[in-house]
Scaffold this motif. Structure first.
Motif, mmCIF file in Angstrom:
data_model
loop_
_atom_site.group_PDB
_atom_site.id
_atom_site.type_symbol
_atom_site.label_atom_id
_atom_site.label_comp_id
_atom_site.label_asym_id
_atom_site.label_seq_id
_atom_site.Cartn_x
_atom_site.Cartn_y
_atom_site.Cartn_z
ATOM 1 N N PRO A 108 0.840 -1.205 0.000
ATOM 2 C CA PRO A 108 0.000 0.000 0.000
ATOM 3 C C PRO A 108 0.872 1.252 0.000
ATOM 4 O O PRO A 108 1.785 1.373 0.827
ATOM 5 C CB PRO A 108 -0.799 -0.124 1.294
ATOM 6 C CG PRO A 108 -0.700 -1.567 1.691
ATOM 7 C CD PRO A 108 0.615 -2.051 1.185
ATOM 8 N N ALA A 109 0.600 2.176 -0.901
ATOM 9 C CA ALA A 109 1.433 3.377 -1.031
ATOM 10 C C ALA A 109 1.457 4.200 0.252
ATOM 11 O O ALA A 109 2.476 4.799 0.599
ATOM 12 C CB ALA A 109 0.924 4.233 -2.191
ATOM 13 N N ASP A 110 0.344 4.222 0.984
ATOM 14 C CA ASP A 110 0.271 5.022 2.206
ATOM 15 C C ASP A 110 0.580 4.206 3.455
ATOM 16 O O ASP A 110 0.544 4.721 4.563
ATOM 17 C CB ASP A 110 -1.115 5.657 2.340
ATOM 18 C CG ASP A 110 -2.238 4.622 2.358
ATOM 19 O OD1 ASP A 110 -2.006 3.486 1.874
ATOM 20 O OD2 ASP A 110 -3.338 4.941 2.854
ATOM 21 N N ARG A 111 0.892 2.908 3.284
ATOM 22 C CA ARG A 111 1.223 2.054 4.428
ATOM 23 C C ARG A 111 2.431 1.182 4.047
ATOM 24 O O ARG A 111 2.310 -0.026 3.849
ATOM 25 C CB ARG A 111 0.029 1.177 4.816
ATOM 26 C CG ARG A 111 -1.219 1.973 5.213
ATOM 27 C CD ARG A 111 -2.299 1.097 5.846
ATOM 28 N NE ARG A 111 -2.568 -0.104 5.100
ATOM 29 C CZ ARG A 111 -3.364 -0.184 4.034
ATOM 30 N NH1 ARG A 111 -3.954 0.918 3.580
ATOM 31 N NH2 ARG A 111 -3.574 -1.332 3.424
ATOM 32 N N PRO A 112 3.614 1.787 3.942
ATOM 33 C CA PRO A 112 4.768 1.059 3.420
ATOM 34 C C PRO A 112 5.269 -0.062 4.317
ATOM 35 O O PRO A 112 6.096 -0.869 3.890
ATOM 36 C CB PRO A 112 5.835 2.156 3.284
ATOM 37 C CG PRO A 112 5.441 3.191 4.287
ATOM 38 C CD PRO A 112 3.946 3.187 4.291
ATOM 39 N N PHE A 113 4.793 -0.124 5.564
ATOM 40 C CA PHE A 113 5.250 -1.174 6.471
ATOM 41 C C PHE A 113 4.335 -2.395 6.466
ATOM 42 O O PHE A 113 4.653 -3.408 7.085
ATOM 43 C CB PHE A 113 5.360 -0.623 7.897
ATOM 44 C CG PHE A 113 6.105 0.675 7.964
ATOM 45 C CD1 PHE A 113 7.444 0.747 7.588
ATOM 46 C CD2 PHE A 113 5.476 1.837 8.361
ATOM 47 C CE1 PHE A 113 8.138 1.948 7.621
ATOM 48 C CE2 PHE A 113 6.159 3.046 8.408
ATOM 49 C CZ PHE A 113 7.490 3.101 8.032
ATOM 50 N N ASP A 114 3.212 -2.292 5.767
ATOM 51 C CA ASP A 114 2.257 -3.396 5.721
ATOM 52 C C ASP A 114 2.624 -4.401 4.637
ATOM 53 O O ASP A 114 3.286 -4.057 3.650
ATOM 54 C CB ASP A 114 0.840 -2.868 5.459
ATOM 55 C CG ASP A 114 0.244 -2.190 6.679
ATOM 56 O OD1 ASP A 114 0.915 -2.190 7.740
ATOM 57 O OD2 ASP A 114 -0.881 -1.674 6.586
ATOM 58 N N PRO A 115 2.191 -5.662 4.787
ATOM 59 C CA PRO A 115 2.406 -6.653 3.730
ATOM 60 C C PRO A 115 1.688 -6.242 2.449
ATOM 61 O O PRO A 115 0.822 -5.347 2.454
ATOM 62 C CB PRO A 115 1.780 -7.925 4.317
ATOM 63 C CG PRO A 115 1.775 -7.710 5.796
ATOM 64 C CD PRO A 115 1.547 -6.234 5.979
#
Length: 393
Positions: A10-17
């Motif tokens: 996810p572009a706004d959640r770079p730490f997520d899988p």
């Protein structure tokens, strides 16, 4: 049925899988997966099933049996050469693992703590003297793990940048077969020269110690290849990505800065939360019943490490970074007989460097918008290409 392994973060959640994996885990934690080479295998996304596959000796890590789930991932359709233990099953794997385990014990790695502290202080001094802004990858995250693994193996200081370049080329997803083959050959030749030097003049390092065993030069070169390849890139990315995560989670950053004694808990949570290793693969040696499905002999199973570490069946509120949570059972270092050999060294480095960084620079901040940080989506090991930081002086 999954037509391809999800890889887009996810572009706004770079730490997520990668997007889509959580939905797959909830809907069908063992699903069919179509591989780029046309193979029809499986994808595992739940924590329980990931541990089950990784602990089951009926699932093989042998390179010649594997199909890889994303284009450009480095692999081989040939049996592992002598010494390349990371692509071997027991008992071949066991022989090499036993030779090396004593070099990476918790006790031995903790004895290195003072050296890592001194090395970290030197780099933080240089960072302060340079002044902001700086790229944290270049000034801290890359050089410390590189120096530690190279010192352990006895790699001369002048050769470290060269080896790091080879490792980066090997992990690039957009590298051509020719580029990857060239890096592979160059790295093997360089390690071969190093092995010859250790045989001629042994020193106090891991490779020198192994020259006293019955291992052949080919085995020593491939052992060096495995250890350098892993040690030069994984911890560096974990350090940089951890710093990025802390700088974008001010409450967690403040907790670590207020009490550096929580570093051990903090590192385990960052390992769980960040998931820099996107997958590992195993191939069934025989028909195996798993989660009500029959996995046939010869079918490859892709194991999603990041998604297993975000499974709410194992971790409460798993998408939240909480440095004080219990992370028991996380699989950031894998599971079973192939669990990461160098995990204790990585832990010590992370436990030393991260609290030292945030306490030495109390006003540390990103020097660019978080959305502008270049992520390593073009590399097998996830992280950041650069992490510009600044601080008040």
């Amino acid at each position: 049925m999954t037509s391809a392994l999800p890889t887009t973060r996810p572009a706004d959640r770079p730490f997520d899988p990668p997007e889509g994996l959580a939905e797959l885990r909830e809907r069908c934690p063992l699903s069919r997966l179509s591989y780029p080479d046309g193979h029809l295998g499986w994808l595992v996304t739940s924590h329980a099933l990931v541990r089950e596959v990784l602990a089951d000796p009926r699932f093989s890590i042998r390179s010649e049996l594997q199909h890889l789930p994303i284009p450009g991932a480095p692999g081989s359709d040939q049996p592992a050469p002598p010494g390349l233990f990371s692509a071997m099953d027991p008992p071949r794997h066991t022989r090499y693992r036993r030779l090396l385990t004593g070099q990476f014990t918790v006790r031995r790695m903790r004895r290195l703590t003072r050296h890592i502290e001194d090395l970290t202080a030197e780099h933080l001094d240089a960072m302060e003297e340079h002044g902001d802004p700086v790229d944290l990858v270049r000034v801290l995250a890359q050089p410390i793990p590189a120096q530690m693994i190279c010192e352990l193996l006895g790699v001369p200081h002048a050769d470290r940048a060269r080896f790091q370049g080879y490792a980066l080329d090997l992990f690039r997803l957009d590298a051509s077969p020719e580029q990857r083959a060239s890096a592979y050959t160059a790295m093997h030749e360089a390690i071969g020269e190093l092995v010859a030097a250790k045989r001629a003049e042994p020193a106090d390092d891991l490779l020198s110690g192994l020259t006293a065993s019955d291992l052949s030069d080919e085995e020593l070169v491939n052992i060096g290849f495995v250890l350098l390849g892993a040690g030069l890139d994984t911890t560096a990315n974990m350090l940089a990505l951890s710093a990025f995560a802390l700088l974008t989670h001010p409450d967690q950053l403040a907790a670590l800065r207020a009490d550096p004694g929580i570093a051990e808990h903090a590192v385990e949570e960052l390992l769980r939360y960040l998931g820099i290793i996107p997958f590992t693969v195993r191939t069934a040696l025989e028909d195996v019943e798993l989660h009500g499905e029959r996995i046939k002999a010869g079918e490859t199973v892709t194991v999603s490490v990041p998604e297993a570490n975000r499974d709410p069946a194992q971790f409460v509120d798993p998408d939240t970074l909480d440095l004080l949570r219990s992370t028991a059972g996380h699989v950031a270092f894998g599971h079973g007989v192939h669990q990461c050999l160098g995990q204790q060294l990585a832990r010590v480095e992370l436990q030393v460097v991260l609290p030292a960084l945030v306490t030495r620079f109390p006003e540390l901040r990103l020097a660019a918008p978080a959305g502008d940080v270049a992520m390593r989506t073009d590399m097998l090991i996830y992280g950041v290409h650069e992490l510009p930081v600044a601080w008040e002086r």
